[in-house]
Design an enzyme around this catalytic site. Structure first.
Site, PDB file in Angstrom:
ATOM      1  N   TYR A   1      76.701  83.023  46.686  1.00 12.86           N
ATOM      2  CA  TYR A   1      76.591  80.855  46.599  1.00 12.86           C
ATOM      3  C   TYR A   1      77.079  80.098  47.678  1.00 12.86           C
ATOM      4  CZ  TYR A   1      74.461  76.235  45.423  1.00 12.86           C
ATOM      5  OH  TYR A   1      74.329  75.115  45.620  1.00 12.86           O
TER       6      TYR A   1
ATOM      7  N   LYS B   1      78.324  78.714  51.241  1.00 15.08           N
ATOM      8  CA  LYS B   1      78.747  77.057  51.142  1.00 15.08           C
ATOM      9  C   LYS B   1      80.032  76.758  52.229  1.00 15.08           C
ATOM     10  CE  LYS B   1      75.512  75.123  48.720  1.00 15.08           C
ATOM     11  NZ  LYS B   1      74.422  74.721  50.464  1.00 15.08           N
TER      12      LYS B   1
ATOM     13  N   ALA C   1      71.417  73.291  33.619  1.00 10.89           N
ATOM     14  CA  ALA C   1      71.203  73.577  32.222  1.00 10.89           C
ATOM     15  C   ALA C   1      71.139  72.745  31.455  1.00 10.89           C
ATOM     16  CB  ALA C   1      73.225  73.490  31.806  1.00 10.89           C
TER      17      ALA C   1
ATOM     18  N   THR D   1      82.414  73.603  30.275  1.00  9.59           N
ATOM     19  CA  THR D   1      82.798  72.486  30.191  1.00  9.59           C
ATOM     20  C   THR D   1      81.707  71.664  31.806  1.00  9.59           C
ATOM     21  OG1 THR D   1      85.047  72.318  30.869  1.00  9.59           O
ATOM     22  CG2 THR D   1      84.123  71.677  29.211  1.00  9.59           C
TER      23      THR D   1
HETATM   24  P1  NAD Z   1      66.179  73.042  45.597  1.00  9.94           P
HETATM   25  O1  NAD Z   1      66.140  74.006  45.710  1.00  9.94           O
HETATM   26  O2  NAD Z   1      65.227  71.821  44.274  1.00  9.94           O
HETATM   27  O3  NAD Z   1      66.465  72.211  46.784  1.00  9.94           O
HETATM   28  C1  NAD Z   1      66.056  73.120  48.260  1.00  9.94           C
HETATM   29  C2  NAD Z   1      64.794  73.177  49.104  1.00  9.94           C
HETATM   30  O4  NAD Z   1      65.288  74.009  50.179  1.00  9.94           O
HETATM   31  C3  NAD Z   1      63.774  74.074  48.733  1.00  9.94           C
HETATM   32  O5  NAD Z   1      62.690  72.961  48.407  1.00  9.94           O
HETATM   33  C4  NAD Z   1      63.620  75.495  48.560  1.00  9.94           C
HETATM   34  O6  NAD Z   1      61.990  75.090  49.980  1.00  9.94           O
HETATM   35  C5  NAD Z   1      63.978  74.819  50.366  1.00  9.94           C
HETATM   36  N1  NAD Z   1      64.229  75.726  51.328  1.00  9.94           N
HETATM   37  C6  NAD Z   1      64.623  77.086  51.000  1.00  9.94           C
HETATM   38  N2  NAD Z   1      64.900  77.850  51.806  1.00  9.94           N
HETATM   39  C7  NAD Z   1      64.103  76.907  53.055  1.00  9.94           C
HETATM   40  C8  NAD Z   1      63.436  77.823  54.684  1.00  9.94           C
HETATM   41  N3  NAD Z   1      64.225  78.624  54.544  1.00  9.94           N
HETATM   42  N4  NAD Z   1      63.351  76.855  54.577  1.00  9.94           N
HETATM   43  C9  NAD Z   1      63.060  75.515  54.590  1.00  9.94           C
HETATM   44  N5  NAD Z   1      63.438  75.568  53.387  1.00  9.94           N
HETATM   45  C10 NAD Z   1      64.171  75.736  52.442  1.00  9.94           C
HETATM   46  O7  NAD Z   1      68.368  72.381  45.409  1.00  9.94           O
HETATM   47  P2  NAD Z   1      68.584  70.447  45.506  1.00  9.94           P
HETATM   48  O8  NAD Z   1      69.078  71.058  44.014  1.00  9.94           O
HETATM   49  O9  NAD Z   1      67.449  69.750  45.774  1.00  9.94           O
HETATM   50  O10 NAD Z   1      69.673  70.922  45.849  1.00  9.94           O
HETATM   51  C11 NAD Z   1      69.441  70.454  47.661  1.00  9.94           C
HETATM   52  C12 NAD Z   1      70.580  70.815  48.210  1.00  9.94           C
HETATM   53  O11 NAD Z   1      72.327  70.181  47.492  1.00  9.94           O
HETATM   54  C13 NAD Z   1      70.957  72.700  48.248  1.00  9.94           C
HETATM   55  O12 NAD Z   1      71.525  72.401  49.441  1.00  9.94           O
HETATM   56  C14 NAD Z   1      71.790  72.875  47.270  1.00  9.94           C
HETATM   57  O13 NAD Z   1      72.746  74.088  47.528  1.00  9.94           O
HETATM   58  C15 NAD Z   1      72.733  71.449  46.948  1.00  9.94           C
HETATM   59  N6  NAD Z   1      73.561  71.345  45.700  1.00  9.94           N
HETATM   60  C16 NAD Z   1      72.750  70.893  44.687  1.00  9.94           C
HETATM   61  C17 NAD Z   1      73.210  70.941  43.482  1.00  9.94           C
HETATM   62  C18 NAD Z   1      72.462  70.644  41.983  1.00  9.94           C
HETATM   63  O14 NAD Z   1      72.916  70.254  41.011  1.00  9.94           O
HETATM   64  N7  NAD Z   1      71.045  70.301  41.966  1.00  9.94           N
HETATM   65  C19 NAD Z   1      74.669  71.408  43.079  1.00  9.94           C
HETATM   66  C20 NAD Z   1      75.592  71.609  44.026  1.00  9.94           C
HETATM   67  C21 NAD Z   1      74.927  71.685  45.377  1.00  9.94           C
END
Ligand code: NAD
Length: 330
Positions: free
Chosen positions: A149, A153, A193, A219
């Protein structure tokens, strides 16, 4: 009033994407949302919502037509249990999603493209102690990211940079540090978490044991969803093309996180640590110096404050599930 801009939010069926759609509509954008699925817990506010699989280039071309700005959040992702277990699947899915969405956006003449990266890009050797030094953007190289992952990125961050340098395609890159809030995934294995701990505490009785992944001393810092979507919008509006941290620098141990949530729930919990479970890096914190310089702003919601609506939302869902499954009657 509408501002005349049409925004595409990919991953609009997910946690951050769903909140971002709402924020952009409230700020005057016409918004198209796209995802593999509709939002799980609430109807979308998007003007148009398309179901599409962004691993497929043709579908990426279709959804990026007649759009001014792309907020690219779609990703195959989850908490530490999930991203540690499925390296091949996560890496191939995200490689296809990101390369194809970026290429299609360029081909359709998008004016600005924002990529949602992650603190998982940072080298693991800088995160081996709980009292970790906050991570600065330049620390990402020499690289030693989270397997799968995080590596993907980092690669897509560079791809954005090359698109900008070689083809003058305007990109923004945001490195999120642990986002939490209502309407986030809280069960099923992809939860993080704060949501996982809230769910477990909501389901137990005061005085019960609470299983915790790891020894509880690891942490993290956590950012509330309202700060996250405001930060995304501010970074998109800025002139800053290279990666920017978006997080808080309020560092807590997992045990402290448990204590805060237990206090909000008004329950006594007995911690039972399970060191056989994945716990990720030992410590991780965001250095917001560059964010402050670029935006004159940074996330401001204290953890305790953001966890109140988060816990309440999850506790309500847990209560309803127990009711409908008949557990409440036992
Ligand atoms: P999430 O899993 O709730 O949302 C991601 C969405 O992408 C999902 O609804 C999923 O169905 C969709 N998706 C996956 N594969 C797909 C595809 N092939 N075609 C179309 N849609 C697809 O995650 P989130 O927490 O909302 O995260 C959003 C972004 O932020 C992501 O790129 C994630 O890597 C990044 N991110 C999130 C966090 C966090 O703490 N939530 C931290 C670091 C990075």
């Amino acid at each position: 009033m509408r501002n005349g801009k049409v925004a595409l939010v990919t991953g609009a069926g997910g946690f951050i994407g769903h909140h971002l759609v709402k924020y952009l509509v409230e700020h005057g954008y016409v918004v198209r949302g796209v995802d593999l699925k509709n939002p799980e817990y609430e109807d979308t506010s998007a003007d148009e919502f398309m179901i599409a699989d962004l691993r497929d280039y043709k579908q990426c071309l279709r959804v990026t037509k007649k759009i001014d700005e792309v907020y690219h959040l779609a990703a195959d992702m989850g908490g530490i249990g999930y991203i540690s277990a499925f390296h091949a699947e996560i890496t191939i899915n995200n490689t296809l999603i990101n390369a194809h969405t970026l290429q299609a956006a360029r081909s359709n003449g998008i004016k600005r493209f924002l990529f949602s990266s992650s603190a998982c890009v940072y080298p693991q050797h800088l995160q081996r102690a709980p009292d970790v030094v906050p991570l600065r953007e330049e620390d990402a190289f020499p690289a030693d990211p989270e397997e799968g992952y995080g590596l993907e990125k980092l690669y897509t961050e560079k791809l954005c940079q090359y698109f900008t340098e070689d083809w003058q395609f305007p990109t923004r890159v945001v490195r999120f540090h642990n986002v939490y809030g209502p309407l986030g995934t809280y069960d099923g294995g992809r939860e993080k978490a704060p949501a996982a701990i809230s769910r477990k505490i909501a389901a137990l009785n005061s005085g019960d044991e609470l299983p915790i992944w790891g020894d509880g001393k690891q942490t993290r810092s956590f950012m509330y969803i309202d700060d996250c979507v405001e930060g995304i919008h501010r970074i998109m509006r800025s002139d800053h093309a290279s990666p920017l941290n978006l997080g808080t620098d309020e560092l807590v141990t997992v045990d402290e996180l448990v204590d805060i949530i237990a206090t909000i729930a008004g329950k006594l919990v007995i911690k039972r640590h399970d060191t056989s479970k994945p716990q990720g890096v030992r410590g991780r914190n965001s250095d917001n110096s560059r964010l402050r310089t670029v935006l004159g702003w940074e996330p401001k919601t204290p953890l305790r404050q953001g966890l109140i609506p988060t816990y309440r939302w999850i506790a309500e869902r847990v209560k309803n599930e127990r009711h409908f499954s008949g557990i409440a009657a036992e």
